[in-house]
Scaffold this motif. Structure first.
Motif, PDB file in Angstrom:
ATOM      1  N   LYS A   1     -10.110  -2.133   1.688  1.00 27.79           N
ATOM      2  CA  LYS A   1     -10.482  -1.693   3.035  1.00 27.79           C
ATOM      3  C   LYS A   1     -11.114  -2.830   3.844  1.00 27.79           C
ATOM      4  O   LYS A   1     -11.067  -2.820   5.072  1.00 27.79           O
ATOM      5  N   GLN A   2     -11.693  -3.807   3.153  1.00 32.02           N
ATOM      6  CA  GLN A   2     -12.287  -4.955   3.832  1.00 32.02           C
ATOM      7  C   GLN A   2     -11.294  -6.097   4.018  1.00 32.02           C
ATOM      8  O   GLN A   2     -11.642  -7.152   4.533  1.00 32.02           O
ATOM      9  N   GLY A   3     -10.051  -5.885   3.563  1.00 27.44           N
ATOM     10  CA  GLY A   3      -9.030  -6.922   3.697  1.00 27.44           C
ATOM     11  C   GLY A   3      -9.108  -8.008   2.641  1.00 27.44           C
ATOM     12  O   GLY A   3      -8.444  -9.035   2.758  1.00 27.44           O
ATOM     13  N   LYS A   4      -9.902  -7.771   1.587  1.00 26.39           N
ATOM     14  CA  LYS A   4     -10.031  -8.749   0.496  1.00 26.39           C
ATOM     15  C   LYS A   4      -8.944  -8.445  -0.529  1.00 26.39           C
ATOM     16  O   LYS A   4      -9.208  -7.945  -1.624  1.00 26.39           O
ATOM     17  N   LEU A   5      -7.706  -8.762  -0.163  1.00 25.29           N
ATOM     18  CA  LEU A   5      -6.553  -8.313  -0.936  1.00 25.29           C
ATOM     19  C   LEU A   5      -6.475  -8.953  -2.322  1.00 25.29           C
ATOM     20  O   LEU A   5      -6.088  -8.289  -3.287  1.00 25.29           O
ATOM     21  N   ASP A   6      -6.813 -10.230  -2.422  1.00 30.60           N
ATOM     22  CA  ASP A   6      -6.748 -10.905  -3.728  1.00 30.60           C
ATOM     23  C   ASP A   6      -7.661 -10.218  -4.738  1.00 30.60           C
ATOM     24  O   ASP A   6      -7.253  -9.920  -5.867  1.00 30.60           O
ATOM     25  N   LYS A   7      -8.898  -9.984  -4.315  1.00 31.82           N
ATOM     26  CA  LYS A   7      -9.868  -9.342  -5.221  1.00 31.82           C
ATOM     27  C   LYS A   7      -9.468  -7.903  -5.510  1.00 31.82           C
ATOM     28  O   LYS A   7      -9.616  -7.413  -6.638  1.00 31.82           O
ATOM     29  N   ALA A   8      -8.971  -7.208  -4.485  1.00 28.62           N
ATOM     30  CA  ALA A   8      -8.528  -5.825  -4.684  1.00 28.62           C
ATOM     31  C   ALA A   8      -7.416  -5.763  -5.727  1.00 28.62           C
ATOM     32  O   ALA A   8      -7.461  -4.948  -6.656  1.00 28.62           O
ATOM     33  N   GLU A   9      -6.423  -6.641  -5.584  1.00 31.26           N
ATOM     34  CA  GLU A   9      -5.307  -6.663  -6.540  1.00 31.26           C
ATOM     35  C   GLU A   9      -5.791  -6.991  -7.948  1.00 31.26           C
ATOM     36  O   GLU A   9      -5.280  -6.433  -8.928  1.00 31.26           O
ATOM     37  N   GLU A  10      -6.765  -7.862  -8.039  1.00 26.62           N
ATOM     38  CA  GLU A  10      -7.311  -8.217  -9.351  1.00 26.62           C
ATOM     39  C   GLU A  10      -7.869  -6.983 -10.054  1.00 26.62           C
ATOM     40  O   GLU A  10      -7.618  -6.751 -11.239  1.00 26.62           O
ATOM     41  N   HIS A  11      -8.613  -6.162  -9.307  1.00 26.67           N
ATOM     42  CA  HIS A  11      -9.227  -4.974  -9.909  1.00 26.67           C
ATOM     43  C   HIS A  11      -8.211  -3.863 -10.132  1.00 26.67           C
ATOM     44  O   HIS A  11      -8.286  -3.157 -11.149  1.00 26.67           O
ATOM     45  N   TYR A  12      -7.262  -3.705  -9.203  1.00 27.66           N
ATOM     46  CA  TYR A  12      -6.183  -2.747  -9.472  1.00 27.66           C
ATOM     47  C   TYR A  12      -5.423  -3.166 -10.738  1.00 27.66           C
ATOM     48  O   TYR A  12      -5.023  -2.321 -11.546  1.00 27.66           O
ATOM     49  N   GLY A  13      -5.222  -4.469 -10.886  1.00 25.49           N
ATOM     50  CA  GLY A  13      -4.546  -4.980 -12.076  1.00 25.49           C
ATOM     51  C   GLY A  13      -5.316  -4.683 -13.346  1.00 25.49           C
ATOM     52  O   GLY A  13      -4.719  -4.384 -14.393  1.00 25.49           O
ATOM     53  N   THR A  14      -6.639  -4.748 -13.272  1.00 24.02           N
ATOM     54  CA  THR A  14      -7.481  -4.406 -14.424  1.00 24.02           C
ATOM     55  C   THR A  14      -7.260  -2.961 -14.832  1.00 24.02           C
ATOM     56  O   THR A  14      -7.122  -2.636 -16.017  1.00 24.02           O
ATOM     57  N   VAL A  15      -7.212  -2.074 -13.827  1.00 19.29           N
ATOM     58  CA  VAL A  15      -6.963  -0.653 -14.118  1.00 19.29           C
ATOM     59  C   VAL A  15      -5.596  -0.485 -14.763  1.00 19.29           C
ATOM     60  O   VAL A  15      -5.454   0.202 -15.785  1.00 19.29           O
ATOM     61  N   LEU A  16      -4.567  -1.132 -14.213  1.00 20.82           N
ATOM     62  CA  LEU A  16      -3.208  -0.979 -14.729  1.00 20.82           C
ATOM     63  C   LEU A  16      -3.036  -1.604 -16.108  1.00 20.82           C
ATOM     64  O   LEU A  16      -2.189  -1.154 -16.884  1.00 20.82           O
ATOM     65  N   SER A  17      -3.849  -2.612 -16.428  1.00 14.10           N
ATOM     66  CA  SER A  17      -3.768  -3.217 -17.767  1.00 14.10           C
ATOM     67  C   SER A  17      -4.251  -2.242 -18.844  1.00 14.10           C
ATOM     68  O   SER A  17      -3.862  -2.335 -20.003  1.00 14.10           O
ATOM     69  N   LYS A  18      -5.080  -1.294 -18.433  1.00 13.41           N
ATOM     70  CA  LYS A  18      -5.611  -0.295 -19.380  1.00 13.41           C
ATOM     71  C   LYS A  18      -4.921   1.052 -19.234  1.00 13.41           C
ATOM     72  O   LYS A  18      -4.890   1.852 -20.158  1.00 13.41           O
ATOM     73  N   ASP A  19      -4.407   1.323 -18.030  1.00 13.87           N
ATOM     74  CA  ASP A  19      -3.713   2.574 -17.756  1.00 13.87           C
ATOM     75  C   ASP A  19      -2.554   2.261 -16.822  1.00 13.87           C
ATOM     76  O   ASP A  19      -2.677   2.332 -15.604  1.00 13.87           O
ATOM     77  N   GLY A  20      -1.427   1.887 -17.415  1.00 11.42           N
ATOM     78  CA  GLY A  20      -0.284   1.410 -16.642  1.00 11.42           C
ATOM     79  C   GLY A  20       0.348   2.447 -15.752  1.00 11.42           C
ATOM     80  O   GLY A  20       1.178   2.113 -14.907  1.00 11.42           O
ATOM     81  N   LYS A  21      -0.027   3.709 -15.920  1.00 14.55           N
ATOM     82  CA  LYS A  21       0.546   4.783 -15.103  1.00 14.55           C
ATOM     83  C   LYS A  21      -0.489   5.405 -14.178  1.00 14.55           C
ATOM     84  O   LYS A  21      -0.345   6.567 -13.776  1.00 14.55           O
ATOM     85  N   ASN A  22      -1.509   4.650 -13.829  1.00 12.95           N
ATOM     86  CA  ASN A  22      -2.518   5.176 -12.912  1.00 12.95           C
ATOM     87  C   ASN A  22      -1.949   5.192 -11.490  1.00 12.95           C
ATOM     88  O   ASN A  22      -1.723   4.131 -10.898  1.00 12.95           O
ATOM     89  N   PRO A  23      -1.699   6.367 -10.919  1.00 11.69           N
ATOM     90  CA  PRO A  23      -1.016   6.419  -9.612  1.00 11.69           C
ATOM     91  C   PRO A  23      -1.833   5.803  -8.480  1.00 11.69           C
ATOM     92  O   PRO A  23      -1.271   5.200  -7.565  1.00 11.69           O
TER      93      PRO A  23
END
Length: 207
Positions: free
Chosen positions: A73-95
């Protein structure tokens, strides 16, 4: 009502701050405070608190997901993707994480990547309205007009009163020069209260 809700959230935030004074290592309290700040629109403060929650308890994915959203929401896309990636690394089907990655890719104009993520989100959760609508939006930007219309048709039963879906369908029909159908979609979107002023202008040109 909105003012009352904001006042309640301010009170909850104050209570959470008192809890932190008593127990400054409590990850749950940092998370609760971060959520209150997020709902109040105080995104910088929300980021700080959610980051602390994640640092103190990395086992729970919910704080990570919320931190990613606040960063997005703050436009910090790199950091956002990093954390979304962390979630997907543990739960690859998190919608929600798939949706977030799709949103970030769309903001970067990486349309194929965005389409893949949004498609993944609706495969996991077929009732994810925003993911369907965003998938249609990506397909429209790619010039895949018939596919976009089919996607919107899948979105409509989930929320028949969703003005944005009708508006987006109107945009696709207009680009396909189906002007009568575009007008009908715009009329429905306007009836549902979506982008009234903009639609008046659009509809005036089509009539």
């Amino acid at each position: 009502m909105a003012g009352d809700a904001a006042e309640k959230r301010q009170k909850y935030a104050a209570l959470a701050m008192k809890k932190l004074e008593q127990d400054p290592l409590n990850a749950k309290t940092y998370y609760e405070l971060g959520i209150q700040y997020k709902e109040l629109g105080e995104l910088s403060a929300a980021e700080v608190m959610l980051q602390k929650a994640v640092e103190r308890d990395g086992s729970s994915l919910t704080p990570v997901l919320n931190l990613a959203l606040v960063l997005q929401k703050q436009g910090k896309l790199d950091k956002a993707e990093e954390h979304y990636g962390t979630v997907l690394s543990k739960d690859g089907k998190n919608p929600e994480a798939l949706f977030g990655m799709g949103f970030c890719a769309f903001r970067r104009n990486e349309l194929e990547k965005a389409e893949g993520y949004f498609r993944g989100a609706v495969q996991v959760n077929p009732h994810f309205l925003d993911a369907w609508v965003n998938l249609g939006g990506v397909q429209e930007k790619q010039g895949k007009f018939p596919e976009a219309l089919e996607t919107y048709k899948k979105a409509l039963p989930l929320h028949p009163g969703h003005g944005r879906t009708y508006y987006n369908m109107g945009v696709v029909h207009e680009k396909m020069l189906n002007l009568g159908l575009a007008l009908k979609c715009y009329e429905k979107a306007m009836e549902l209260g979506y982008r009234k002023e903009e639609l008046r202008e659009k509809m005036g040109k089509l009539r």
